[in-house]
Design a protein around this motif. Structure first.
Motif, PDB file in Angstrom:
ATOM      1  N   VAL A  63       5.791  21.580  -0.705  1.00  0.00           N
ATOM      2  CA  VAL A  63       5.968  21.091  -2.063  1.00  0.00           C
ATOM      3  C   VAL A  63       7.443  21.193  -2.420  1.00  0.00           C
ATOM      4  O   VAL A  63       8.080  22.211  -2.167  1.00  0.00           O
ATOM      5  CB  VAL A  63       5.111  21.903  -3.057  1.00  0.00           C
ATOM      6  CG1 VAL A  63       5.285  21.382  -4.456  1.00  0.00           C
ATOM      7  CG2 VAL A  63       3.668  21.855  -2.640  1.00  0.00           C
ATOM      8  N   SER A  64       7.938  20.148  -3.069  1.00  0.00           N
ATOM      9  CA  SER A  64       9.380  20.102  -3.338  1.00  0.00           C
ATOM     10  C   SER A  64       9.782  20.956  -4.521  1.00  0.00           C
ATOM     11  O   SER A  64      10.948  21.072  -4.815  1.00  0.00           O
ATOM     12  CB  SER A  64       9.812  18.650  -3.580  1.00  0.00           C
ATOM     13  OG  SER A  64       9.122  18.119  -4.693  1.00  0.00           O
ATOM     14  N   THR A  65       8.801  21.546  -5.228  1.00  0.00           N
ATOM     15  CA  THR A  65       9.164  22.353  -6.395  1.00  0.00           C
ATOM     16  C   THR A  65       9.921  23.600  -6.004  1.00  0.00           C
ATOM     17  O   THR A  65      10.629  24.175  -6.825  1.00  0.00           O
ATOM     18  CB  THR A  65       7.898  22.768  -7.160  1.00  0.00           C
ATOM     19  OG1 THR A  65       6.973  23.327  -6.248  1.00  0.00           O
ATOM     20  CG2 THR A  65       7.295  21.573  -7.870  1.00  0.00           C
ATOM     21  N   GLN A  66       9.808  24.038  -4.748  1.00  0.00           N
ATOM     22  CA  GLN A  66      10.520  25.258  -4.366  1.00  0.00           C
ATOM     23  C   GLN A  66      12.007  24.999  -4.175  1.00  0.00           C
ATOM     24  O   GLN A  66      12.810  25.913  -4.213  1.00  0.00           O
ATOM     25  CB  GLN A  66       9.915  25.823  -3.081  1.00  0.00           C
ATOM     26  CG  GLN A  66       9.960  24.855  -1.916  1.00  0.00           C
ATOM     27  CD  GLN A  66       9.253  25.434  -0.698  1.00  0.00           C
ATOM     28  OE1 GLN A  66       8.954  26.620  -0.678  1.00  0.00           O
ATOM     29  NE2 GLN A  66       9.001  24.607   0.299  1.00  0.00           N
ATOM     30  N   SER A  67      12.393  23.737  -4.022  1.00  0.00           N
ATOM     31  CA  SER A  67      13.804  23.436  -3.834  1.00  0.00           C
ATOM     32  C   SER A  67      14.499  23.027  -5.128  1.00  0.00           C
ATOM     33  O   SER A  67      15.709  23.007  -5.194  1.00  0.00           O
ATOM     34  CB  SER A  67      13.965  22.304  -2.818  1.00  0.00           C
ATOM     35  OG  SER A  67      13.309  21.140  -3.278  1.00  0.00           O
ATOM     36  N   THR A  68      13.710  22.668  -6.154  1.00  0.00           N
ATOM     37  CA  THR A  68      14.323  22.259  -7.416  1.00  0.00           C
ATOM     38  C   THR A  68      14.670  23.477  -8.242  1.00  0.00           C
ATOM     39  O   THR A  68      14.082  24.553  -8.086  1.00  0.00           O
ATOM     40  CB  THR A  68      13.360  21.353  -8.205  1.00  0.00           C
ATOM     41  OG1 THR A  68      12.158  22.070  -8.444  1.00  0.00           O
ATOM     42  CG2 THR A  68      13.056  20.069  -7.446  1.00  0.00           C
ATOM     43  N   GLY A  69      15.620  23.286  -9.165  1.00  0.00           N
ATOM     44  CA  GLY A  69      16.012  24.394 -10.023  1.00  0.00           C
ATOM     45  C   GLY A  69      15.057  24.558 -11.179  1.00  0.00           C
ATOM     46  O   GLY A  69      14.124  23.792 -11.358  1.00  0.00           O
ATOM     47  N   GLY A  70      15.297  25.582 -11.996  1.00  0.00           N
ATOM     48  CA  GLY A  70      14.461  25.795 -13.162  1.00  0.00           C
ATOM     49  C   GLY A  70      13.471  26.920 -12.947  1.00  0.00           C
ATOM     50  O   GLY A  70      13.507  27.657 -11.962  1.00  0.00           O
ATOM     51  N   TRP A  71      12.554  27.022 -13.897  1.00  0.00           N
ATOM     52  CA  TRP A  71      11.620  28.150 -13.877  1.00  0.00           C
ATOM     53  C   TRP A  71      10.628  28.055 -12.730  1.00  0.00           C
ATOM     54  O   TRP A  71      10.107  29.070 -12.262  1.00  0.00           O
ATOM     55  CB  TRP A  71      10.865  28.196 -15.202  1.00  0.00           C
ATOM     56  CG  TRP A  71      10.001  27.001 -15.441  1.00  0.00           C
ATOM     57  CD1 TRP A  71      10.364  25.825 -15.988  1.00  0.00           C
ATOM     58  CD2 TRP A  71       8.620  26.881 -15.105  1.00  0.00           C
ATOM     59  NE1 TRP A  71       9.318  24.952 -16.028  1.00  0.00           N
ATOM     60  CE2 TRP A  71       8.228  25.581 -15.495  1.00  0.00           C
ATOM     61  CE3 TRP A  71       7.681  27.721 -14.513  1.00  0.00           C
ATOM     62  CZ2 TRP A  71       6.932  25.117 -15.309  1.00  0.00           C
ATOM     63  CZ3 TRP A  71       6.402  27.267 -14.341  1.00  0.00           C
ATOM     64  CH2 TRP A  71       6.030  25.961 -14.722  1.00  0.00           C
ATOM     65  N   CYS A  72      10.320  26.808 -12.263  1.00  0.00           N
ATOM     66  CA  CYS A  72       9.296  26.699 -11.229  1.00  0.00           C
ATOM     67  C   CYS A  72       9.815  27.082  -9.852  1.00  0.00           C
ATOM     68  O   CYS A  72       9.036  27.280  -8.921  1.00  0.00           O
ATOM     69  CB  CYS A  72       8.729  25.285 -11.191  1.00  0.00           C
ATOM     70  SG  CYS A  72       9.972  24.037 -10.836  1.00  0.00           S
ATOM     71  N   SER A  73      11.147  27.202  -9.648  1.00  0.00           N
ATOM     72  CA  SER A  73      11.678  27.472  -8.320  1.00  0.00           C
ATOM     73  C   SER A  73      11.425  28.903  -7.877  1.00  0.00           C
ATOM     74  O   SER A  73      11.466  29.198  -6.688  1.00  0.00           O
ATOM     75  CB  SER A  73      13.180  27.181  -8.298  1.00  0.00           C
ATOM     76  OG  SER A  73      13.829  28.019  -9.232  1.00  0.00           O
ATOM     77  N   THR A  74      11.170  29.811  -8.813  1.00  0.00           N
ATOM     78  CA  THR A  74      11.014  31.223  -8.446  1.00  0.00           C
ATOM     79  C   THR A  74       9.571  31.618  -8.198  1.00  0.00           C
ATOM     80  O   THR A  74       9.307  32.558  -7.461  1.00  0.00           O
ATOM     81  CB  THR A  74      11.584  32.114  -9.552  1.00  0.00           C
ATOM     82  OG1 THR A  74      10.919  31.791 -10.768  1.00  0.00           O
ATOM     83  CG2 THR A  74      13.072  31.854  -9.728  1.00  0.00           C
ATOM     84  N   LYS A  75       8.600  30.900  -8.812  1.00  0.00           N
ATOM     85  CA  LYS A  75       7.209  31.322  -8.705  1.00  0.00           C
ATOM     86  C   LYS A  75       6.333  30.309  -7.995  1.00  0.00           C
ATOM     87  O   LYS A  75       5.474  30.687  -7.210  1.00  0.00           O
ATOM     88  CB  LYS A  75       6.644  31.591 -10.101  1.00  0.00           C
ATOM     89  CG  LYS A  75       7.316  32.739 -10.818  1.00  0.00           C
ATOM     90  CD  LYS A  75       6.695  32.973 -12.181  1.00  0.00           C
ATOM     91  CE  LYS A  75       7.379  34.130 -12.900  1.00  0.00           C
ATOM     92  NZ  LYS A  75       6.791  34.371 -14.232  1.00  0.00           N
ATOM     93  N   LEU A  76       6.508  29.038  -8.289  1.00  0.00           N
ATOM     94  CA  LEU A  76       5.638  28.023  -7.733  1.00  0.00           C
ATOM     95  C   LEU A  76       6.208  27.552  -6.398  1.00  0.00           C
ATOM     96  O   LEU A  76       7.199  26.834  -6.353  1.00  0.00           O
ATOM     97  CB  LEU A  76       5.511  26.850  -8.716  1.00  0.00           C
ATOM     98  CG  LEU A  76       5.023  27.225 -10.114  1.00  0.00           C
ATOM     99  CD1 LEU A  76       4.971  26.005 -11.011  1.00  0.00           C
ATOM    100  CD2 LEU A  76       3.655  27.878 -10.050  1.00  0.00           C
ATOM    101  N   LYS A  77       5.563  27.963  -5.321  1.00  0.00           N
ATOM    102  CA  LYS A  77       6.039  27.641  -3.975  1.00  0.00           C
ATOM    103  C   LYS A  77       4.885  27.064  -3.166  1.00  0.00           C
ATOM    104  O   LYS A  77       3.726  27.177  -3.538  1.00  0.00           O
ATOM    105  CB  LYS A  77       6.583  28.898  -3.275  1.00  0.00           C
ATOM    106  CG  LYS A  77       7.722  29.562  -4.038  1.00  0.00           C
ATOM    107  CD  LYS A  77       8.173  30.814  -3.335  1.00  0.00           C
ATOM    108  CE  LYS A  77       9.314  31.483  -4.091  1.00  0.00           C
ATOM    109  NZ  LYS A  77       9.762  32.730  -3.447  1.00  0.00           N
ATOM    110  N   GLY A  78       5.208  26.462  -2.059  1.00  0.00           N
ATOM    111  CA  GLY A  78       4.184  25.943  -1.181  1.00  0.00           C
ATOM    112  C   GLY A  78       3.426  27.058  -0.496  1.00  0.00           C
ATOM    113  O   GLY A  78       3.980  28.135  -0.213  1.00  0.00           O
ATOM    114  N   SER A  79       2.131  26.821  -0.186  1.00  0.00           N
ATOM    115  CA  SER A  79       1.268  27.815   0.475  1.00  0.00           C
ATOM    116  C   SER A  79       1.257  29.129  -0.294  1.00  0.00           C
ATOM    117  O   SER A  79       1.656  30.185   0.229  1.00  0.00           O
ATOM    118  CB  SER A  79       1.706  28.044   1.928  1.00  0.00           C
ATOM    119  OG  SER A  79       1.667  26.826   2.648  1.00  0.00           O
ATOM    120  N   MET A  80       0.855  29.062  -1.539  1.00  0.00           N
ATOM    121  CA  MET A  80       0.829  30.259  -2.380  1.00  0.00           C
ATOM    122  C   MET A  80      -0.254  31.207  -1.910  1.00  0.00           C
ATOM    123  O   MET A  80      -1.322  30.802  -1.445  1.00  0.00           O
ATOM    124  CB  MET A  80       0.603  29.866  -3.840  1.00  0.00           C
ATOM    125  CG  MET A  80       1.744  29.040  -4.403  1.00  0.00           C
ATOM    126  SD  MET A  80       1.541  28.660  -6.134  1.00  0.00           S
ATOM    127  CE  MET A  80       1.714  30.271  -6.848  1.00  0.00           C
TER     128      MET A  80
END
Length: 200
Positions: free
Chosen positions: A1-18
């Motif tokens: 998931v590309s959210t782990q590479s974007t900045g902001g609040w989602c980069s620290t918690k929402l990652k691929g293969s949670m």
């Protein structure tokens, strides 16, 4: 998931293969179920990311829409102001029955006289009818107060007569009343009318 590479609040918690056991909020996670936790989270985050892209495109489209200046309304098209026959804020109690503002607005929690017996109508309609009835009652009472009193002497039995045909005895009478123990279900005064059963 590309959210782990974007900045902001989602980069620290929402990652691929949670990892299962994460108790935080996963956007759109309530719409994906029946899968492993990591897979459901990945699908939810992908859907969330698509929504963000669509939202950014819509915002960009709105920015490019030209804004039209608002044209002022001419005085000729303005609504005419009707002169008030009563001062603004006059109590509904003081307004005449024919006035269209003689009511209380919905949500008023104060006491409205004569409104208890009115049902199955809107609150302004009920309060309008109740205030009209109240005003009529008050006018009738004021008329009686202003009118000169009329004194009438009550009928009294002649001396020596206890049991009369037209009137009963007053309560707490301690004397004998014929057949009183066989009468019940009425007031003392009504029971003792014509206690001797004399023909009227």
């Amino acid at each position: 998931v590309s959210t782990q590479s974007t900045g902001g609040w989602c980069s620290t918690k929402l990652k691929g293969s949670m990892v299962p056991g994460y108790t935080g909020y996963v956007p759109k996670g309530q719409h994906f179920f029946g899968q492993r936790y990591a897979q459901a989270c990945d699908n939810a985050l992908k859907s969330f990311e698509k929504d963000l892209i669509v939202k950014e495109k819509n915002e960009e489209t709105l920015r490019m829409v030209p804004r039209r200046p608002l044209t002022p309304v001419s005085k000729a098209n303005a609504y005419p102001i009707k002169p008030r026959d009563f001062e603004y804020g006059t109590s509904p109690y003081r307004l005449p029955n024919s006035h269209n503002e003689k009511y209380f607005v919905s949500g008023y929690t104060g006491f409205v006289p004569q409104a208890r017996q009115l049902l199955a109508k809107g609150y302004p309609v009920i309060t309008n009818e109740a205030l009209s009835i109240h005003k009529e009652v008050q006018d009738r009472v004021r008329g009686k107060v202003e009118a000169p009193p009329k004194l009438t002497r009550a009928r009294t039995a002649p001396p020596g007569v206890i049991y009369t045909r037209q009137a009963g005895l007053i309560p707490n009478y301690t004397g004998h009343v014929p057949a009183m123990k066989f009468k019940y279900g009425r007031t003392y005064g009504a029971t003792t009318v014509n206690a001797l059963n004399q023909s009227i």
